[in-house]
Design an enzyme around this catalytic site. Structure first.
Site, PDB file in Angstrom:
ATOM      1  N   ILE A 184     -64.169  -4.915 -55.697  1.00  0.00           N
ATOM      2  CA  ILE A 184     -64.543  -3.512 -55.851  1.00  0.00           C
ATOM      3  C   ILE A 184     -65.874  -3.378 -56.574  1.00  0.00           C
ATOM      4  O   ILE A 184     -66.125  -4.045 -57.578  1.00  0.00           O
ATOM      5  CB  ILE A 184     -63.429  -2.726 -56.581  1.00  0.00           C
ATOM      6  CG1 ILE A 184     -63.723  -1.228 -56.545  1.00  0.00           C
ATOM      7  CG2 ILE A 184     -63.222  -3.235 -58.004  1.00  0.00           C
ATOM      8  CD1 ILE A 184     -62.543  -0.367 -56.925  1.00  0.00           C
ATOM      9  N   GLN A 296     -74.494  -8.979 -43.652  1.00  0.00           N
ATOM     10  CA  GLN A 296     -73.275  -8.623 -42.933  1.00  0.00           C
ATOM     11  C   GLN A 296     -73.433  -8.706 -41.414  1.00  0.00           C
ATOM     12  O   GLN A 296     -72.784  -7.983 -40.661  1.00  0.00           O
ATOM     13  CB  GLN A 296     -72.799  -7.225 -43.367  1.00  0.00           C
ATOM     14  CG  GLN A 296     -72.323  -7.231 -44.811  1.00  0.00           C
ATOM     15  CD  GLN A 296     -72.092  -5.858 -45.418  1.00  0.00           C
ATOM     16  OE1 GLN A 296     -72.141  -5.688 -46.623  1.00  0.00           O
ATOM     17  NE2 GLN A 296     -71.839  -4.863 -44.585  1.00  0.00           N
ATOM     18  N   CYS A 456     -59.424  15.968 -70.746  1.00  0.00           N
ATOM     19  CA  CYS A 456     -58.799  15.719 -69.446  1.00  0.00           C
ATOM     20  C   CYS A 456     -57.298  15.647 -69.678  1.00  0.00           C
ATOM     21  O   CYS A 456     -56.835  15.616 -70.819  1.00  0.00           O
ATOM     22  CB  CYS A 456     -59.329  14.450 -68.781  1.00  0.00           C
ATOM     23  SG  CYS A 456     -58.855  12.925 -69.623  1.00  0.00           S
TER      24      CYS A 456
END
Length: 482
Positions: A184, A296, A456
């Site tokens: 990630i 890629q 939050c």
């Protein structure tokens, strides 16, 4: 409040034993998440569906959010459930609930039935529809394209009047497939590729190769935590961070310019393979798409794959960028990705699009692989649930307050959807709403003579953002935890 959860149809084409196992896992996943976020909500496995019920609507929004973002669910029916005596009793109950809905409208009744009864589904539709047509003079029956479709289900001795349909996530229940390790970066691609495998039933662990310092790592942790919290919080998941700056430095010094990109990717895969082997994970996930960048191309991907014996999954291999961004927007990771710092210490002026094996191996012969092994040994792993604890420990100077001091401003950093669902209003206190993903660009425009209290729902994002802002030199931030 009652919801009927319909599992994904693919589950029911499995053998009886597999179907039972999948539905049992789905039931367990739902129960774990609901128990962590609500109180007094019951979950029951009814063989071909799962019922979720509570005596009040207090947790309605939370439960609906959980059910529509849990892998393995095709649809969620919001129902009013009751017993019944006979056909006429069913009609009377439907009339009571639907009278106002069908006034001055065309309507049709659609019924499903399961169990032993002295009437068929068609007889049920005709009886109830005919009764409604007679009882509500301004309403009329229309079998095709009516204004209102009244849906009812009779299951044994229960009547379910369907109030609303909600689309589920689909896929397989989390934990029915083997674990994966996602490489990630926090961008559009890796977030979407991770989500797709969560949806398909795999517990996705996260491996982050840090090229850009603590700010980048904080951002990536936010993405990983968001994906886990929204789509996979029934599972225990690891977040592994590898400081790759020494590897990049070695590549810059030892590897010829045109080969740097492919060599870096090969180092990523070698390191990820070592991490996966340590945790007995059989496959890696990347967000690579064919031809998106020079490393890629098919040739380069083939050269990258051979450095590890782990299976490499690329769910986005044939996707266009706009398709990826659309899914990122739908699942909630777009705003993270748009503000994610892009770091890459290996930028070739003329990167090869068709690497040659012998040349790659010759360049890598100059590389000190002890450095790669060392950074993997020094990798930091954590339970993704502990991100909040780590952020607090990493920044002990970030003060948390319950009381609001005079002239302080509360910054509600939740997403717009969360803020709309539950607006934060405090008497006598100025509350501003700046979503967390805009703080980095908008906080500097605020009046810096004031103290800002970040808020939050759970305190995770507010701590991470407070840490980030303090690293940027803003010392007028605290965390508000009422």
């Amino acid at each position: 409040m009652k919801f009927i959860v319909k599992p994904h149809p693919e589950i029911f084409v499995k053998s009886e034993s597999v179907r039972k196992r999948f539905t049992k896992i789905l039931e367990s996943n739902i129960r774990i998440i609901i128990q962590n976020r609500t109180e007094s909500v019951a979950v029951f496995n009814r063989r071909d569906h799962i019922e979720v019920s509570a005596n009040s609507h207090q947790y309605y929004q939370q439960v609906l959010e959980i059910l529509t973002t849990t892998p393995g669910i095709q649809q969620v029916l919001e129902v009013k459930q009751s017993g019944f005596k006979d056909l006429h009793d069913i009609y009377e109950q439907v009339l009571e609930l639907s009278r106002e809905r069908i006034e001055n409208k065309t309507f049709v009744v659609r019924a499903k039935r399961r169990g032993k009864h002295d009437f068929t589904s068609i007889e049920l539709e005709r009886y109830v529809g005919g009764g409604l047509n007679q009882s509500v003079e301004s309403a009329s029956v229309k079998l095709h394209n009516p204004d209102i479709t009244i849906k009812i289900e009779v299951v044994d001795d229960k009547l379910n009047q369907i109030l609303a349909h909600h689309k589920g996530l689909g896929g397989f229940p989390l934990g029915t497939q083997e674990d994966l390790l996602s490489l990630i970066s926090g961008g559009f691609d890796s977030g979407v590729s991770s989500y797709l495998h969560i949806k398909r039933g795999s517990k996705v662990h996260y491996c982050f190769f840090n090229l850009g310092g603590p700010a980048h790592e904080i951002g990536v942790k936010q993405v990983a935590h968001f994906l886990w919290n929204k789509y996979g919080s029934s599972a225990k998941v690891r977040f592994i961070s590898v400081d790759f700056e020494p590897v990049v430095a070695e590549i810059l010094e030892k590897v010829e310019d045109g080969q740097m990109g492919v060599v870096l990717k090969r180092m990523f895969m070698r390191a990820a393979g070592m991490v996966a082997e340590k945790f007995d994970i059989q496959a890696l996930v990347t967000g690579e798409a064919l031809g998106q960048v020079s490393s890629q191309t098919l040739t380069n991907l083939r050269h990258i794959d051979v450095v590890t014996d782990r299976l490499i999954l690329r769910p986005l291999i044939n996707w266009d960028k706009d398709e990826i961004i659309k899914v990122a927007r739908d699942i909630g990771t777009e705003d993270f990705a748009k503000t994610m710092p892009e770091y890459c210490g290996v930028i070739s002026k003329k990167p090869t699009v068709k690497a040659v094996k012998e040349k790659l191996e010759a360049e890598e012969a100059n590389f000190n692989f002890d450095i790669l092994e060392q950074v993997v040994r020094n990798a930091r792993q954590m339970d993704i649930r502990d991100i909040a604890k780590e952020s607090a420990q990493a920044a002990p100077e970030v003060e948390q307050v319950q009381a609001i001091e005079e002239h302080a401003v509360v910054l509600d950093i939740r997403s717009p959807d969360e803020e709309d669902d539950s607006p934060l209003e405090i008497d006598g206190v100025e509350v501003k709403h700046i979503p967390f993903y805009k703080l980095s660009t908008q906080f500097g425009d605020l009046d810096q003579s004031k103290t800002y209290l970040l808020y939050c729902a759970r305190g995770v994002m507010s701590r991470l953002q407070a840490l980030y802002l303090q690293e940027q030199g803003f010392n007028n931030v605290k965390v508000y935890r009422p």
